[in-house]
Design a protein around this motif. Structure first.
Motif, PDB file in Angstrom:
ATOM      1  N   GLU A 216       0.769  -1.172   0.543  1.00 30.09           N
ATOM      2  CA  GLU A 216       0.436   0.203   0.295  1.00 30.09           C
ATOM      3  C   GLU A 216       1.059   0.821  -0.331  1.00 30.09           C
ATOM      4  O   GLU A 216       0.671   1.892  -0.970  1.00 30.09           O
ATOM      5  CB  GLU A 216      -0.912  -0.159   0.993  1.00 30.09           C
ATOM      6  CG  GLU A 216      -1.588  -1.272   0.935  1.00 30.09           C
ATOM      7  CD  GLU A 216      -2.716  -0.771   0.161  1.00 30.09           C
ATOM      8  OE1 GLU A 216      -3.154   0.902  -0.696  1.00 30.09           O
ATOM      9  OE2 GLU A 216      -2.781  -2.165  -0.815  1.00 30.09           O
TER      10      GLU A 216
ATOM     11  N   ASN B  80       1.629   4.004  -3.192  1.00 27.52           N
ATOM     12  CA  ASN B  80       1.112   5.163  -2.981  1.00 27.52           C
ATOM     13  C   ASN B  80       1.615   6.355  -3.378  1.00 27.52           C
ATOM     14  O   ASN B  80       2.146   6.768  -3.750  1.00 27.52           O
ATOM     15  CB  ASN B  80       0.526   5.756  -1.311  1.00 27.52           C
ATOM     16  CG  ASN B  80      -0.780   5.314  -0.610  1.00 27.52           C
ATOM     17  OD1 ASN B  80      -1.180   4.877  -1.778  1.00 27.52           O
ATOM     18  ND2 ASN B  80      -0.703   5.814   0.445  1.00 27.52           N
TER      19      ASN B  80
ATOM     20  N   ASP C 117       2.055   6.209  -7.018  1.00 32.26           N
ATOM     21  CA  ASP C 117       0.603   7.191  -7.520  1.00 32.26           C
ATOM     22  C   ASP C 117       1.529   8.439  -7.770  1.00 32.26           C
ATOM     23  O   ASP C 117       0.880   8.746  -8.185  1.00 32.26           O
ATOM     24  CB  ASP C 117      -0.380   6.751  -6.456  1.00 32.26           C
ATOM     25  CG  ASP C 117      -1.004   5.553  -6.712  1.00 32.26           C
ATOM     26  OD1 ASP C 117      -0.834   4.628  -7.400  1.00 32.26           O
ATOM     27  OD2 ASP C 117      -1.867   4.889  -6.177  1.00 32.26           O
TER      28      ASP C 117
ATOM     29  N   GLY D 292      -5.336   2.093   2.523  1.00 31.39           N
ATOM     30  CA  GLY D 292      -4.161   2.037   1.905  1.00 31.39           C
ATOM     31  C   GLY D 292      -3.361   2.546   3.085  1.00 31.39           C
ATOM     32  O   GLY D 292      -2.519   1.677   3.862  1.00 31.39           O
TER      33      GLY D 292
HETATM   34 MG    MG Z   1      -3.390   3.423  -1.547  1.00 33.19          MG
END
Ligand code: MG
Ligand code: ADP
Length: 665
Positions: free
Chosen positions: A32, A36, A39, A123
């Motif tokens: 997670e 992130n 992302d 997350g």
């Molecule tokens: Mg996430």
């Protein structure tokens, strides 16, 4: 000007629940937090493409993960988009917690469903599964943004103040709780990273902070150019793995996971733990055979070559990419069990999710990446999801197309692979009506000449001798006598020797109601025998039955007489097809087949009236050696069909010696 706050009214209860229920695998927080970071970088790249972010030349995006076994920390550092104070407030303090609320609501009904694989926007908070305290240090890409320091001790309160981060991006530090110290161990952390992050789309570097010479670990250079690479190596060894760092050439051979064409050019400096362009993301036309094989070896650690593979590449109506390999199966020793790894935008989700992948495809090995999959729902919801069914159907269709295409255009290879792939195909046909429809004309059988033929081929050739009857061999050694008889009469039989074949035969009979499948020893067709007068048959059967029952002591013996064309064989055993199948089924369910009251699995002793020994027995009913001869005929017939029981074998050997003694007199 520190800002204090309460996370949410529900948060008093949320952390124990996150800890207990959110993910059954605690290691998932690594996935997670790394995703992130990825992302955040992907977002920044998009902004750059849109002209909203002026990317400094030579920018190298990366996520760094570091462990510190002395401090008991694990850090996730990215040079992505970063967050302003307002964004931390919105995305971490509020949004994430509305996700938590949604999770709480769902959790009420799903308390027993441990298989929750989605993240409910939780997350980030998965960090609290393993950490007592979490800090965020972030600096937004936005011009003039102030750095933010955020901290939360896993209770209901957080603090947020101006921080001192100087580089764009985000650093998240987890102070691990006592139960989770394993995650600051270099090897454990690397293992988890490799499990979840091997194919994430941004380069990920990993290091143990305590093994660095230089303490300046927060320094993630935005710009890395090749002239800096040497210096950088001393600064921060993100490779961190002594084995790998030792020798570049050996490295390339042994750990091809780290191989890519890009790496080859860039031989200096640390290497990312992941491959940002996994093979499945490339166009099939651009992938070489060797690359498919390497990928297979690296991902599945199977050093046997795969037989062949299917590259799935679909954009519309949904997005799905992947590679499915047909592994080489050694059915004798392996349990046939494959692995299909499911990814969501290159983020590993899980192995073998049977709600998405048809069960029989789980015999294959492969990777499937489906960004559109609704993974924020429980597995039971996936099962009823129409979209998931479409995905499953698409995969089925592609697999069937590949196989049938190969049968049509590359029959030679299809036959070569058949023995390896047929358990999978048969299983698929039994389980999946659609797959069966697509594959049924491409099922082939090996015949007694070792040629591969289809069912219609066989039926056509056998038409005149035994219409709509298919004879099959399950054990060429035990059934060799019958095979020889078939050869003498120019008849053919097919091999059905796999474990799955008994079920597959039933499947074929259901779909071809006129056709009967019979094991090669189940009956003697008219082709093997001369005509016999009914009266005579009845009379002789009665007479011989009496003699043989008396000699063998088998009161239940079922006996039949025939005039076999082959005079040399005194007797044979036939095993009636239906009762044998019944007995096999009962055995499978652990029941005692002798309960059925049938002879030993529907066995019939067929005596050959054309044989001289049988004639002798008829003429010398009371002869001195008649009983011995009968017992020996019976045992020999059985031995030619199946092994004797131990005590029967002992008796047979003793009797054989006795007979030799008589001969030597
Ligand atoms: Mg996430
Ligand atoms: P999700 O990733 O599904 O949105 P998360 O709980 O993982 O949910 O993250 C919540 C939000 O926090 C993200 O959507 C993002 O806006 C922000 N965020 C989390 N980590 C980072 C990061 N490393 N950099 C920038 N923003 C982040």
């Amino acid at each position: 000007m520190a800002k204090q706050g309460n996370l949410s009214i529900n948060s008093e209860n949320i952390f124990p629940i996150i800890k207990k229920w959110l993910y059954s695998d605690h290691d998932i927080f690594i996935r997670e937090l790394v995703s992130n970071g990825c992302d955040a970088i992907t977002k920044l790249k998009k902004l750059s493409v849109m002209g909203e972010f002026d990317q400094p030349e030579g920018t190298k995006y990366q996520v760094n993960v570091t462990v510190n076994p002395e401090e008991k920390t694990i850090r996730f550092i990215d040079n992505g988009i970063g967050m302003t104070e307002g964004e931390v407030d919105e995305y971490i303090n509020q949004i994430a917690f509305s996700g938590a609320e949604a999770f709480l609501n769902q959790y009420k009904d799903k308390a027993s469903d441990e298989q929750i694989i989605g993240h409910f926007g939780l997350g980030f908070y998965s960090a609290f599964m393993v950490a007592d305290r979490v800090t965020i240090d972030t600096l937004s890409y936005k011009e003039g943004a102030a750095p933010v320091h955020w901290e939360c001790d896993g209770g209901t309160e957080f603090s947020m103040e101006e921080g001192d981060r100087e580089e764009r991006g985000t650093e998240i530090t987890l102070y691990l709780n006592e139960d989770s110290y394993e995650f600051c161990n270099e090897y454990r952390a690397r293992e988890v990273l490799e499990k979840y992050c091997s194919f994430m789309p941004v380069e990920i570097y990993f290091a143990d902070e305590t093994k660095e010479e230089d303490d300046d670990k927060e320094d993630i250079p935005d710009v890395v150019d090749s002239t800096l690479a040497d210096d950088k190596e001393d600064e921060l060894d993100f490779e961190g793995d002594d084995d790998k760092a030792s020798d570049e050439d050996e490295d390339a051979e042994e750990d091809a996971e780290d191989d890519s064409e890009e790496d080859a050019e860039e031989t200096q400096g640390p290497k990312p733990i992941n491959e940002i362009h996994p093979l499945w993301t490339r166009h099939p036309n651009d992938c070489k055979e060797e690359e498919y094989k390497d990928f297979y070896r690296n991902v599945f650690h199977d050093y046997r070559e795969p037989l062949f593979w299917i590259h799935l590449n679909m954009d519309y109506p949904f997005n799905l990419k992947g590679i499915l390999y047909f592994p080489k199966i050694n059915t004798k020793y392996d349990t046939i069990e494959g692995t299909i790894k499911l990814y969501n935008n290159q983020v590993f989700i899980a192995d073998n999710i049977k709600e998405v992948i048809p069960e029989y495809l789980l015999l294959l090995k492969g990777c499937i990446d489906c960004p559109d999959l609704p993974l924020n729902v429980s597995r039971s919801a996936l099962q009823n999801d129409g979209f998931v069914k479409k995905i499953s159907n698409y995969i089925t269709k592609k697999v069937a197309e590949k196989l049938s295409g190969m049968c049509k255009t590359d029959r030679e290879n299809y036959e070569k692979y058949w023995d390896d792939i047929c358990p999978f195909i048969k299983f698929g046909c039994i389980r999946d009506e659609k797959f069966n429809d697509r594959m049924k004309d491409y099922i082939i059988f090996k015949n007694m000449d070792d040629k591969y033929i289809t069912l219609p081929d066989y039926l056509e050739a056998a038409k005149d001798k035994h219409e709509n009857q298919v004879f099959y061999i399950t054990d060429p050694i035990a059934q060799s006598q019958y095979m020889n008889m078939f050869r003498d009469q120019e008849m053919d039989a097919i091999y059905l020797t796999d474990q799955i074949d008994s079920t597959f035969i039933t499947h074929l009979e259901q779909r071809n109601p006129d056709v009967r499948f019979m094991r090669i020893d189940s009956d003697l067709t008219d082709n093997f025998k001369e005509e016999l007068d009914e009266e005579e048959e009845k009379k002789l059967t009665e007479k011989l039955a009496e003699i043989f029952k008396k000699a063998t002591g088998q009161e239940q013996l079922i006996l039949k007489v025939e005039k076999l064309k082959n005079e040399d064989t005194p007797a044979m055993i036939t095993v009636q097809e239906q009762s044998r199948r019944m007995a096999e089924m009962m055995e499978m369910y652990g029941m005692d087949s002798s309960m059925t009251g049938m002879g030993a699995q529907g066995e019939t002793l067929v005596l050959n009236l054309n044989n001289s020994l049988v004639k002798y027995v008829m003429d010398h009913e009371e002869g001195e050696n008649t009983s011995l001869i009968c017992q020996q005929i019976y045992d020999l017939a059985r031995i030619a069909n199946h092994p004797l029981k131990p005590e029967e074998m002992t008796a047979f050997v003793a009797r054989s010696n006795q007979i030799l003694g008589i001969l030597a007199k």
